[in-house]
Design a protein around this motif. Structure first.
Motif, short mmCIF file in Angstrom:
data_model
loop_
_atom_site.label_atom_id
_atom_site.label_comp_id
_atom_site.label_asym_id
_atom_site.label_seq_id
_atom_site.Cartn_x
_atom_site.Cartn_y
_atom_site.Cartn_z
N PRO A 188 37.80 0.69 7.11
CA PRO A 188 36.75 1.70 6.66
C PRO A 188 35.53 0.86 5.90
O PRO A 188 34.18 1.36 6.06
CB PRO A 188 37.42 2.64 5.63
CG PRO A 188 38.61 2.06 5.37
CD PRO A 188 38.97 1.00 6.57
N ALA A 189 36.05 -0.15 5.29
CA ALA A 189 34.98 -1.01 4.65
C ALA A 189 33.72 -1.52 5.82
O ALA A 189 32.51 -1.37 5.50
CB ALA A 189 35.57 -2.13 3.90
N MET A 190 34.39 -2.01 6.99
CA MET A 190 33.56 -2.53 7.85
C MET A 190 32.71 -1.51 8.37
O MET A 190 31.31 -1.67 8.61
CB MET A 190 34.47 -3.20 9.00
CG MET A 190 33.59 -3.98 10.03
SD MET A 190 33.24 -2.88 11.47
CE MET A 190 34.65 -2.95 12.46
N PHE A 191 33.22 -0.21 8.73
CA PHE A 191 32.54 0.84 9.21
C PHE A 191 31.33 1.24 8.29
O PHE A 191 30.24 1.89 8.78
CB PHE A 191 33.35 1.88 9.94
CG PHE A 191 33.76 1.48 11.33
CD1 PHE A 191 32.81 1.66 12.37
CD2 PHE A 191 35.02 1.04 11.56
CE1 PHE A 191 33.17 1.28 13.67
CE2 PHE A 191 35.28 0.40 12.86
CZ PHE A 191 34.45 0.83 13.90
N GLU A 192 31.50 1.39 7.06
CA GLU A 192 30.53 1.77 6.24
C GLU A 192 29.46 0.93 6.20
O GLU A 192 28.25 1.09 6.31
CB GLU A 192 31.16 1.82 4.67
CG GLU A 192 32.01 3.09 4.52
CD GLU A 192 32.74 3.12 3.02
OE1 GLU A 192 32.26 2.91 2.29
OE2 GLU A 192 33.50 3.94 2.87
N ASP A 193 29.56 -0.42 6.28
CA ASP A 193 28.69 -1.57 6.35
C ASP A 193 27.76 -1.34 7.65
O ASP A 193 26.57 -1.55 7.77
CB ASP A 193 29.06 -2.76 6.48
CG ASP A 193 29.68 -3.33 4.83
OD1 ASP A 193 29.42 -2.69 4.19
OD2 ASP A 193 30.58 -4.30 5.16
N VAL A 194 28.55 -1.05 8.93
CA VAL A 194 27.66 -0.57 10.19
C VAL A 194 26.97 0.57 9.82
O VAL A 194 25.79 0.56 10.45
CB VAL A 194 28.81 -0.47 11.37
CG1 VAL A 194 28.02 0.04 12.57
CG2 VAL A 194 29.64 -1.77 11.69
N LEU A 195 27.77 1.60 9.21
CA LEU A 195 26.44 2.96 9.03
C LEU A 195 25.29 2.56 8.33
O LEU A 195 24.13 2.68 8.60
CB LEU A 195 27.14 3.82 7.95
CG LEU A 195 28.54 4.64 8.86
CD1 LEU A 195 29.21 5.52 7.51
CD2 LEU A 195 27.92 5.59 10.06
N ARG A 196 25.29 1.66 7.35
CA ARG A 196 24.33 1.15 6.59
C ARG A 196 23.36 0.25 7.27
O ARG A 196 22.16 0.42 7.16
CB ARG A 196 24.68 0.58 5.35
CG ARG A 196 25.48 1.47 4.32
CD ARG A 196 25.62 0.61 2.81
NE ARG A 196 26.41 1.58 1.75
CZ ARG A 196 27.57 1.69 1.78
NH1 ARG A 196 28.53 0.78 2.49
NH2 ARG A 196 28.21 2.51 0.93
N PHE A 197 23.88 -0.64 8.16
CA PHE A 197 23.06 -1.46 9.02
C PHE A 197 22.25 -0.51 9.59
O PHE A 197 20.83 -0.86 9.91
CB PHE A 197 23.82 -2.42 9.93
CG PHE A 197 22.98 -3.02 10.84
CD1 PHE A 197 22.85 -4.56 10.51
CD2 PHE A 197 23.07 -2.82 12.11
CE1 PHE A 197 22.04 -5.26 11.15
CE2 PHE A 197 21.95 -3.47 12.86
CZ PHE A 197 21.70 -4.72 12.56
N TRP A 198 22.67 0.38 10.48
CA TRP A 198 21.64 1.12 11.32
C TRP A 198 20.90 2.34 10.54
O TRP A 198 19.63 2.55 10.92
CB TRP A 198 22.52 1.83 12.66
CG TRP A 198 23.07 0.87 13.37
CD1 TRP A 198 24.39 0.52 13.36
CD2 TRP A 198 22.36 0.22 14.32
NE1 TRP A 198 24.52 -0.55 14.34
CE2 TRP A 198 22.97 -0.63 15.02
CE3 TRP A 198 20.84 0.48 14.75
CZ2 TRP A 198 22.84 -1.55 16.09
CZ3 TRP A 198 20.55 -0.46 15.87
CH2 TRP A 198 21.39 -1.31 16.39
#
Length: 527
Positions: A188-198
């Protein structure tokens, strides 16, 4: 204030019409026969003029393309096949300049087997932190040669593959798409970073692939399969009652965290779940006030051509959504299902029914999703086995989803119909019968399906957006669906004979009507 609170100002997505772009099959800018981001950017004025509000893009991230982008190797970059990050930024800027929102696909259930995490997992071996990001398990039997449980892949065959050291990994889809373990906090930490990236790059929302599948029952127990229940390998036809791999309660904790991420950004960012749930009530749980904004309502897509079936979906959807205060969504086609003119019988009758179902859908409260090419009246294409690209078809030997993914025709009398420069063949061959169905052939032609869509979307903006959320189903006979919404009355004739038209002004019809009778396979809005 919650993202899907109906009192929240500026919730553009609650009644938006979103157009799905299957990136490989929309428009090609460089002549390689595969659609790309610059090709889409060049065609965005067409979507503005069609009358949609938003564009949903299928995955364009770095990927070996075993499942055409749904096997992601790097969530923070663009695959060279489709362009680069500058091309993504240009697409966003152009879309926003035209008044279009942009939704991008996110694939959180699994990665590609070429993702750095999975490569590290293979190298690190059993019991390592790297393997703990995925669902590796020991096999059953004396020598561990049997899969850990009896689960099957959606694409057919076992959902487990054994690696060289003897362990097995779970893949609910293709063998090249290992499932992540969402109980591992790194995931989940990785995907929250992905959300913020886009989000930082300006995307307006996310379509969440396999949103119901992230968490599995922790025991990974065997599935209890009802005899003769059937499992075709299609997400659409999956109707098993015991599903330890789908729709687990813990998945909602993920979306509560994502809600907080989205709410921290201005511009009313959103997320829509692709959640194939068994009931409307389960569907509604994904859009509780502290979770996602929308979830696809596949009940409308799955309904047979029947006034009773359509009425049941409308009633069930609105009833389920009311307690959570969420707006419903409506959809008839996408990149995973047979195009609805073909589902409704094909030919002239199938197209008439498709137009009628679409017009009825566009009158309902909430948002609507259109799939590229449906505005042209495209039917399912009978793709030759030699040209199959769908991993589900290649895995099972049965016809898959290629028939709805054929690149769309823009202009001209023969393939590739202006799909890209230079006349290169498209990645899936186009039929030689599409000359009359191109955008160029239909634009401005009275009675064409394209002009019907443009008129229906215009009428929706004029008459349906302010008609209120209350839908009252009317008794018009067994073969006729009729409902009122504010000043609008909608009538859909699913029978074989004409029926009387209610009194009032005809605003828009899906086909020819006279002053007194509504023909079979036709819908109309009346004020």
């Amino acid at each position: 204030m919650a993202l899907n609170d109906p009192k929240r100002p500026g919730t553009w997505w609650r009644d938006a019409v979103t157009y799905q772009v299957y990136v490989r099959s929309f428009a090609d800018s460089d002549g390689d026969g595969v659609g790309d981001l610059p090709g889409i950017t060049a065609r965005l004025p067409y979507l503005r003029d069609l009358g949609v509000d938003a564009v949903w893009l299928t995955p364009f991230y770095t990927s070996p393309q075993h499942d055409h982008g749904y096997d992601v190797a790097d969530y923070r970059d663009v695959d060279p096949l489709f362009g680069d990050l500058d091309a993504a930024d240009q697409l966003l800027e152009t879309a926003h300049g035209l008044g279009l929102k942009v939704i991008v696909d996110l694939v959180p259930n699994h990665t590609s087997d070429e993702h750095v995490w999975f490569q590290q997992a293979l190298a690190a071996g059993p019991g390592s932190p790297e393997r703990a990001r995925y669902l590796f398990r020991e096999g059953r039997g004396e020598d561990g040669s049997q899969p850990p449980n009896n689960w099957e892949s959606v694409f057919g065959g076992p959902a487990w593959t054994r690696v060289a050291d003897g362990q097995w990994y779970l893949h609910l889809f293709d063998t090249t798409q290992p499932d992540l373990d969402w109980r591992n906090p790194e995931v989940p930490a990785m995907f929250e970073d992905v959300l913020r990236f886009w989000l930082d790059r300006g995307v307006d929302g996310f379509r969440v692939d396999v949103a119901h599948g992230l968490l599995k029952e922790a025991s990974l127990r065997d599935q209890q399969v009802v005899p003769h229940a059937g499992h075709s390998g299609s997400m659409v036809e999956r109707r098993l009652h015991d599903e330890p791999m789908w729709d687990q309660p813990e998945v909602h904790d993920v979306y509560r965290e994502w809600h907080r991420v989205l709410a921290a950004y201005d511009g009313d960012r959103m997320a829509v779940a692709e959640a194939w749930t068994q009931t409307a009530e389960s569907m509604a749980r994904f859009v509780r006030p502290d979770e996602l904004s929308q979830t696809f309502n596949f009940g409308w897509l799955l309904a047979e051509w029947s006034a009773t079936a359509f009425a049941d979906v409308i009633h069930g959807t609105l009833t389920a959504m009311e307690p959570v205060g969420a707006a419903p969504t409506w959809v008839l086609s996408n990149h995973d299902v047979v195009r609805h003119p073909s589902r409704y019988g094909g030919g002239e009758r199938g197209l008439a029914r498709a137009r009628a179902a679409t017009l009825t859908m566009l009158a309902l409260p909430g948002s609507a999703y259109l799939y590229q090419g449906e505005e042209l009246g495209l039917e399912e294409v009978d793709v030759a086995p030699a040209d199959w690209q769908d991993p589900a078809a290649l895995r099972t030997g049965e016809r898959g989803r290629d028939g709805c993914r054929v690149p769309i025709p823009w202009e001209g009398e023969s393939a590739p119909y202006g799909f890209g420069p230079g006349g290169a063949p498209t990645w899936i061959p186009q039929p030689d019968t599409w000359g009359e169905l191109t955008v160029g052939a239909q634009w401005g032609r009275a009675g064409s399906t394209l002009e019907f869509y443009r008129e229906a979307l215009r009428r929706r903006r004029e008459h349906a957006l302010d008609a209120g959320d209350e839908v009252r189903l009317l008794d018009a006979g067994r073969d006729v669906l009729s409902f009122s919404r504010g000043p609008l009355t909608v009538v859909l004739n699913c029978g074989d004979a004409p029926v009387p038209l209610p009194e009032g002004e005809v605003l828009v019809a899906s086909g020819p009507v006279d002053d007194a009778k509504l023909p079979a396979d036709t819908a109309v809005w009346i004020r």
